[in-house]
Motif scaffolding. Sequence first.
Motif, PDB file in Angstrom:
ATOM      1  N   ILE A  25     -46.854  -4.046  51.205  1.00  0.00           N
ATOM      2  CA  ILE A  25     -47.804  -3.901  49.841  1.00  0.00           C
ATOM      3  C   ILE A  25     -46.750  -3.955  48.879  1.00  0.00           C
ATOM      4  CG2 ILE A  25     -49.450  -2.940  48.576  1.00  0.00           C
ATOM      5  CD1 ILE A  25     -50.954  -1.757  51.349  1.00  0.00           C
ATOM      6  N   LEU A  26     -46.998  -4.703  48.023  1.00  0.00           N
ATOM      7  CA  LEU A  26     -46.391  -4.764  46.447  1.00  0.00           C
ATOM      8  C   LEU A  26     -47.077  -4.014  45.472  1.00  0.00           C
ATOM      9  CD1 LEU A  26     -43.722  -5.556  44.825  1.00  0.00           C
ATOM     10  CD2 LEU A  26     -44.994  -7.705  44.344  1.00  0.00           C
ATOM     11  N   VAL A  27     -46.826  -3.129  44.975  1.00  0.00           N
ATOM     12  CA  VAL A  27     -47.732  -2.222  44.003  1.00  0.00           C
ATOM     13  C   VAL A  27     -46.972  -2.460  42.694  1.00  0.00           C
ATOM     14  CG1 VAL A  27     -48.513   0.065  43.501  1.00  0.00           C
ATOM     15  CG2 VAL A  27     -48.416  -0.669  45.530  1.00  0.00           C
ATOM     16  N   HIS A  28     -47.756  -2.725  41.401  1.00  0.00           N
ATOM     17  CA  HIS A  28     -47.087  -2.960  40.222  1.00  0.00           C
ATOM     18  C   HIS A  28     -47.950  -1.738  39.416  1.00  0.00           C
ATOM     19  CE1 HIS A  28     -46.180  -7.126  41.024  1.00  0.00           C
ATOM     20  NE2 HIS A  28     -45.331  -6.706  40.094  1.00  0.00           N
ATOM     21  N   LEU A  29     -47.088  -0.636  38.690  1.00  0.00           N
ATOM     22  CA  LEU A  29     -47.479   0.445  38.329  1.00  0.00           C
ATOM     23  C   LEU A  29     -46.979   0.664  36.871  1.00  0.00           C
ATOM     24  CD1 LEU A  29     -45.725   3.497  39.507  1.00  0.00           C
ATOM     25  CD2 LEU A  29     -45.556   1.420  40.898  1.00  0.00           C
ATOM     26  N   ARG A  30     -47.426   1.744  36.056  1.00  0.00           N
ATOM     27  CA  ARG A  30     -47.037   2.184  34.830  1.00  0.00           C
ATOM     28  C   ARG A  30     -45.739   2.796  35.225  1.00  0.00           C
ATOM     29  NH1 ARG A  30     -50.202   0.393  30.982  1.00  0.00           N
ATOM     30  NH2 ARG A  30     -52.251   0.035  31.511  1.00  0.00           N
ATOM     31  N   PRO A  31     -44.567   2.498  34.831  1.00  0.00           N
ATOM     32  CA  PRO A  31     -43.388   3.229  35.323  1.00  0.00           C
ATOM     33  C   PRO A  31     -43.299   4.787  34.927  1.00  0.00           C
ATOM     34  CG  PRO A  31     -42.640   1.100  34.227  1.00  0.00           C
ATOM     35  CD  PRO A  31     -44.274   1.485  33.701  1.00  0.00           C
ATOM     36  N   GLU A  32     -43.991   5.191  33.961  1.00  0.00           N
ATOM     37  CA  GLU A  32     -44.181   6.689  33.702  1.00  0.00           C
ATOM     38  C   GLU A  32     -44.807   7.296  34.601  1.00  0.00           C
ATOM     39  OE1 GLU A  32     -47.340   4.604  31.129  1.00  0.00           O
ATOM     40  OE2 GLU A  32     -45.482   4.078  31.650  1.00  0.00           O
ATOM     41  N   ARG A  33     -45.860   6.523  35.506  1.00  0.00           N
ATOM     42  CA  ARG A  33     -46.621   7.056  36.423  1.00  0.00           C
ATOM     43  C   ARG A  33     -46.025   7.019  37.878  1.00  0.00           C
ATOM     44  NH1 ARG A  33     -52.071   7.933  34.300  1.00  0.00           N
ATOM     45  NH2 ARG A  33     -52.180   9.460  36.075  1.00  0.00           N
ATOM     46  N   SER A  34     -44.839   6.751  37.979  1.00  0.00           N
ATOM     47  CA  SER A  34     -44.149   6.528  39.434  1.00  0.00           C
ATOM     48  C   SER A  34     -44.313   7.853  39.976  1.00  0.00           C
ATOM     49  CB  SER A  34     -42.938   6.024  38.910  1.00  0.00           C
ATOM     50  OG  SER A  34     -42.006   5.903  40.213  1.00  0.00           O
ATOM     51  N   PRO A  35     -43.839   8.996  39.697  1.00  0.00           N
ATOM     52  CA  PRO A  35     -43.679  10.157  40.368  1.00  0.00           C
ATOM     53  C   PRO A  35     -45.091  10.398  41.122  1.00  0.00           C
ATOM     54  CG  PRO A  35     -42.442  10.505  38.477  1.00  0.00           C
ATOM     55  CD  PRO A  35     -43.209   9.114  38.244  1.00  0.00           C
ATOM     56  N   GLU A  36     -46.227  10.348  40.148  1.00  0.00           N
ATOM     57  CA  GLU A  36     -47.453  10.684  40.637  1.00  0.00           C
ATOM     58  C   GLU A  36     -47.869   9.684  41.790  1.00  0.00           C
ATOM     59  OE1 GLU A  36     -50.218  11.186  37.303  1.00  0.00           O
ATOM     60  OE2 GLU A  36     -48.358  10.919  36.263  1.00  0.00           O
ATOM     61  N   VAL A  37     -47.619   8.480  41.638  1.00  0.00           N
ATOM     62  CA  VAL A  37     -48.089   7.376  42.394  1.00  0.00           C
ATOM     63  C   VAL A  37     -47.376   7.516  43.659  1.00  0.00           C
ATOM     64  CG1 VAL A  37     -48.167   4.856  42.997  1.00  0.00           C
ATOM     65  CG2 VAL A  37     -48.854   5.793  40.656  1.00  0.00           C
ATOM     66  N   ARG A  38     -46.033   7.940  43.626  1.00  0.00           N
ATOM     67  CA  ARG A  38     -45.122   8.247  44.883  1.00  0.00           C
ATOM     68  C   ARG A  38     -45.904   9.438  45.601  1.00  0.00           C
ATOM     69  NH1 ARG A  38     -40.690   9.982  43.057  1.00  0.00           N
ATOM     70  NH2 ARG A  38     -40.328   8.075  41.703  1.00  0.00           N
ATOM     71  N   ALA A  39     -46.169  10.427  44.984  1.00  0.00           N
ATOM     72  CA  ALA A  39     -46.687  11.481  45.804  1.00  0.00           C
ATOM     73  C   ALA A  39     -48.094  11.160  46.497  1.00  0.00           C
ATOM     74  CB  ALA A  39     -46.831  12.804  44.661  1.00  0.00           C
ATOM     75  N   ALA A  40     -48.911  10.669  45.694  1.00  0.00           N
ATOM     76  CA  ALA A  40     -50.164  10.086  46.148  1.00  0.00           C
ATOM     77  C   ALA A  40     -49.961   9.047  47.288  1.00  0.00           C
ATOM     78  CB  ALA A  40     -51.028   9.561  45.189  1.00  0.00           C
ATOM     79  N   VAL A  41     -49.067   8.197  47.241  1.00  0.00           N
ATOM     80  CA  VAL A  41     -48.858   7.451  48.493  1.00  0.00           C
ATOM     81  C   VAL A  41     -48.566   8.168  49.857  1.00  0.00           C
ATOM     82  CG1 VAL A  41     -47.496   5.496  49.581  1.00  0.00           C
ATOM     83  CG2 VAL A  41     -48.286   5.280  47.246  1.00  0.00           C
ATOM     84  N   ALA A  42     -47.606   9.041  49.590  1.00  0.00           N
ATOM     85  CA  ALA A  42     -46.938   9.862  50.671  1.00  0.00           C
ATOM     86  C   ALA A  42     -48.141  10.858  51.078  1.00  0.00           C
ATOM     87  CB  ALA A  42     -45.805  10.751  49.984  1.00  0.00           C
ATOM     88  N   ALA A  43     -49.167  11.175  50.396  1.00  0.00           N
ATOM     89  CA  ALA A  43     -50.049  12.009  50.827  1.00  0.00           C
ATOM     90  C   ALA A  43     -51.218  11.352  51.681  1.00  0.00           C
ATOM     91  CB  ALA A  43     -51.076  12.813  49.684  1.00  0.00           C
ATOM     92  N   LEU A  44     -51.130   9.758  51.531  1.00  0.00           N
ATOM     93  CA  LEU A  44     -51.955   9.293  52.435  1.00  0.00           C
ATOM     94  C   LEU A  44     -51.621   9.209  53.923  1.00  0.00           C
ATOM     95  CD1 LEU A  44     -52.107   5.992  50.478  1.00  0.00           C
ATOM     96  CD2 LEU A  44     -54.015   7.675  50.970  1.00  0.00           C
ATOM     97  N   GLY A  45     -50.336   9.743  54.275  1.00  0.00           N
ATOM     98  CA  GLY A  45     -49.733   9.982  55.750  1.00  0.00           C
ATOM     99  C   GLY A  45     -49.526   8.563  56.382  1.00  0.00           C
ATOM    100  N   ASP A  46     -49.926   7.659  56.381  1.00  0.00           N
ATOM    101  CA  ASP A  46     -49.567   6.604  57.000  1.00  0.00           C
ATOM    102  C   ASP A  46     -49.047   5.522  56.150  1.00  0.00           C
ATOM    103  OD1 ASP A  46     -52.073   5.966  55.809  1.00  0.00           O
ATOM    104  OD2 ASP A  46     -53.088   5.788  58.016  1.00  0.00           O
ATOM    105  N   ALA A  47     -48.586   5.833  55.040  1.00  0.00           N
ATOM    106  CA  ALA A  47     -47.983   5.057  54.114  1.00  0.00           C
ATOM    107  C   ALA A  47     -46.822   5.528  53.578  1.00  0.00           C
ATOM    108  CB  ALA A  47     -48.905   4.726  53.114  1.00  0.00           C
ATOM    109  N   GLU A  48     -45.890   4.717  53.332  1.00  0.00           N
ATOM    110  CA  GLU A  48     -44.547   5.097  52.864  1.00  0.00           C
ATOM    111  C   GLU A  48     -43.818   4.162  51.879  1.00  0.00           C
ATOM    112  OE1 GLU A  48     -40.094   6.322  54.675  1.00  0.00           O
ATOM    113  OE2 GLU A  48     -41.581   5.781  56.072  1.00  0.00           O
ATOM    114  N   VAL A  49     -43.178   4.865  50.700  1.00  0.00           N
ATOM    115  CA  VAL A  49     -42.581   3.806  49.594  1.00  0.00           C
ATOM    116  C   VAL A  49     -41.216   3.640  50.143  1.00  0.00           C
ATOM    117  CG1 VAL A  49     -41.567   3.955  47.238  1.00  0.00           C
ATOM    118  CG2 VAL A  49     -43.937   5.009  47.819  1.00  0.00           C
ATOM    119  N   HIS A  50     -40.957   2.417  50.180  1.00  0.00           N
ATOM    120  CA  HIS A  50     -39.209   1.944  50.764  1.00  0.00           C
ATOM    121  C   HIS A  50     -38.694   1.455  49.669  1.00  0.00           C
ATOM    122  CE1 HIS A  50     -40.035   2.157  55.168  1.00  0.00           C
ATOM    123  NE2 HIS A  50     -41.154   1.788  54.901  1.00  0.00           N
ATOM    124  N   ALA A  51     -38.937   1.083  48.573  1.00  0.00           N
ATOM    125  CA  ALA A  51     -38.277   0.711  47.416  1.00  0.00           C
ATOM    126  C   ALA A  51     -39.019   0.875  46.107  1.00  0.00           C
ATOM    127  CB  ALA A  51     -37.776  -0.748  47.510  1.00  0.00           C
TER     128      ALA A  51
END
Length: 108
Positions: A25-51
């Motif tokens: 999945i390609l995700v476009h986000l507000r750069p300043e929210r990146s840490p929050e989004v990365r943490a929320a994705v990790a919390a899903l458990g079966d999703a992982e940020v690769h780049a």
Amino acid sequence: MRPSKHPDPRDRPADAPAEWHIASILVHLRPERSPEVRAAVAALGDAEVHAEERGRMVVTVEGPHEGRIADRMTAIHLMPGVMSAVMVFHHAEPLAARTAEEVGPARH
């Protein structure tokens, strides 16, 4: 991608074939929210940020059926700071093939 636990057969529709799905999945986000989004994705458990780069992330999701992939993509799209989440790749394979790969060759 980190190894996934063996899926529970009850975690898929009764009429669905035994498959394992992987999507990118390609995700476009507000750069300043990146840490929050990365943490929320990790919390899903079966999703992982690769780049990640300047307001874009590539996230992979794994699951026992298309519904799991769609649910995760929707959850990511609804995260604060995310502007869009679009599937760019989807692959399904028989669960028997995945299990054989995880187990590896027999050792005597």
